[in-house]
Design a protein around this motif. Structure first.
Motif, PDB file in Angstrom:
ATOM      1  N   VAL A 183      -7.341   0.936  -1.945  1.00  0.00           N
ATOM      2  CA  VAL A 183      -6.377   1.725  -2.702  1.00  0.00           C
ATOM      3  C   VAL A 183      -7.145   2.850  -3.402  1.00  0.00           C
ATOM      4  O   VAL A 183      -8.036   2.596  -4.217  1.00  0.00           O
ATOM      5  CB  VAL A 183      -5.615   0.836  -3.719  1.00  0.00           C
ATOM      6  CG1 VAL A 183      -4.572   1.658  -4.467  1.00  0.00           C
ATOM      7  CG2 VAL A 183      -4.961  -0.326  -3.009  1.00  0.00           C
ATOM      8  N   SER A 225      -8.784  -0.622   4.756  1.00  0.00           N
ATOM      9  CA  SER A 225      -8.123   0.155   3.699  1.00  0.00           C
ATOM     10  C   SER A 225      -8.557  -0.274   2.303  1.00  0.00           C
ATOM     11  O   SER A 225      -8.767  -1.453   2.044  1.00  0.00           O
ATOM     12  CB  SER A 225      -6.613  -0.059   3.774  1.00  0.00           C
ATOM     13  OG  SER A 225      -6.148   0.248   5.037  1.00  0.00           O
ATOM     14  N   PHE A 263       0.820  -1.211   0.000  1.00  0.00           N
ATOM     15  CA  PHE A 263       0.000   0.000   0.000  1.00  0.00           C
ATOM     16  C   PHE A 263       0.860   1.270   0.000  1.00  0.00           C
ATOM     17  O   PHE A 263       0.355   2.353  -0.288  1.00  0.00           O
ATOM     18  CB  PHE A 263      -0.915   0.037   1.229  1.00  0.00           C
ATOM     19  CG  PHE A 263      -1.993  -1.020   1.217  1.00  0.00           C
ATOM     20  CD1 PHE A 263      -3.269  -0.730   0.736  1.00  0.00           C
ATOM     21  CD2 PHE A 263      -1.739  -2.296   1.678  1.00  0.00           C
ATOM     22  CE1 PHE A 263      -4.269  -1.690   0.730  1.00  0.00           C
ATOM     23  CE2 PHE A 263      -2.731  -3.267   1.677  1.00  0.00           C
ATOM     24  CZ  PHE A 263      -3.999  -2.970   1.202  1.00  0.00           C
ATOM     25  N   THR A 289      -4.246   5.728   0.169  1.00  0.00           N
ATOM     26  CA  THR A 289      -5.281   4.772   0.589  1.00  0.00           C
ATOM     27  C   THR A 289      -6.462   5.516   1.193  1.00  0.00           C
ATOM     28  O   THR A 289      -6.320   6.621   1.713  1.00  0.00           O
ATOM     29  CB  THR A 289      -4.740   3.757   1.626  1.00  0.00           C
ATOM     30  OG1 THR A 289      -4.175   4.475   2.713  1.00  0.00           O
ATOM     31  CG2 THR A 289      -3.704   2.828   1.027  1.00  0.00           C
TER      32      THR A 289
END
Ligand SMILES: Cc1cc2nc3c(=O)[nH]c(=O)nc-3n(C[C@H](O)[C@H](O)[C@H](O)COP(=O)(O)O)c2cc1C
Length: 225
Positions: free
Chosen positions: A107, A105, A92, A97
């Motif tokens: 993206v 989370s 990540f 994020t």
């Protein structure tokens, strides 16, 4: 009649990211296996290899996030999430994020078209893979300006490769090994990171050569038949 491996290439899929997190750990991997099961309630299944770190975190947390991907999704993105393990790198880190309402989370980039958060309601043992059944607790569109990325576009147009942990791996790469062109004097070099194949009349690649798709250096290329 036996099992003709080429038959499996007729199955069609999309490409997605599956993510899991547990305590302070986050993992995500590319999958070609996310399917809507029902709408009352909304349920999805995803199929994840038991060796993937994402699998471990989904099992521990009993939650997962699935992200659908856009067609312009680049090979750096696929390389980051599909060809290395979250055990070794924070996948990540290179991306902005966002968080679902419950704090998982996703993206937050224009390669992601929609986000689904699920709680695991069932798990089926598929030998090397687990089939996770999840009830959708949140779903929203993200960037839907592009067409969705299909597995066929990934293989056919982007010349992407399928690693052994993918559900769709069949143990061969026929379009790479059975090259119709096979002309004399043409040498073919395959990127071991993303599967891109470069053709040239030269015996060797120039020292400065880098993969036009995933930017891997010359050393990552292997000469193929
Ligand atoms: C095109 C493609 C399709 C993939 N499909 C799957 C899949 O359906 N299920 C799976 O478990 N892994 C699949 N993978 C492999 C994982 O993305 C890969 O093993 C990843 O490195 C695992 O990361 P992790 O250890 O951080 O979970 C696929 C990879 C690619 C590039």
């Amino acid at each position: 009649m036996g099992i003709e491996k080429k038959a499996f290439h007729q199955l069609s899929y999309g490409l997605y990211l599956a993510a899991g997190e547990y305590e302070d750990k986050r993992a995500a991997c590319v999958i070609n296996t996310a399917v809507q099961v029902s709408s009352d309630p909304f349920q999805l299944i995803i199929i994840v290899n038991k060796d993937n770190h994402t699998h471990e975190l989904i099992e521990k947390s009993q939650k997962f996030v699935v992200m659908t991907l856009n067609q312009h999704c680049d090979m750096d993105f696929i390389k980051n999430f599909g060809f290395q393990s979250s055990k070794d790198v924070d996948k990540f880190a290179a991306y902005k994020t966002g968080s679902t309402t419950s704090g998982l989370s996703f993206v937050d980039c224009n390669q992601v078209s929609a986000v689904f958060e699920c709680k695991v309601t069932g798990e089926l043992d598929g030998h090397t893979h687990s089939i996770f059944l999840g009830e959708v607790v949140e779903a929203f569109e993200h960037d839907t300006t592009e067409k969705p990325l299909t597995y066929s576009y990934y293989r056919g147009t982007l010349k992407g490769k399928t690693p052994s942990k993918a559900s769709s791996y069949v143990g061969d790469e026929p379009e790479h090994t059975e090259y119709e062109g096979a002309q004399k004097g043409i040498h073919r070099f395959e990127c071991q990171i993303c599967g891109y194949v470069y053709e040239t009349e030269e015996e060797e690649l120039p020292e400065s050569f880098i993969c036009p798709l995933c930017k891997a250096p010359k050393e990552k290329f292997k000469k193929i038949a």
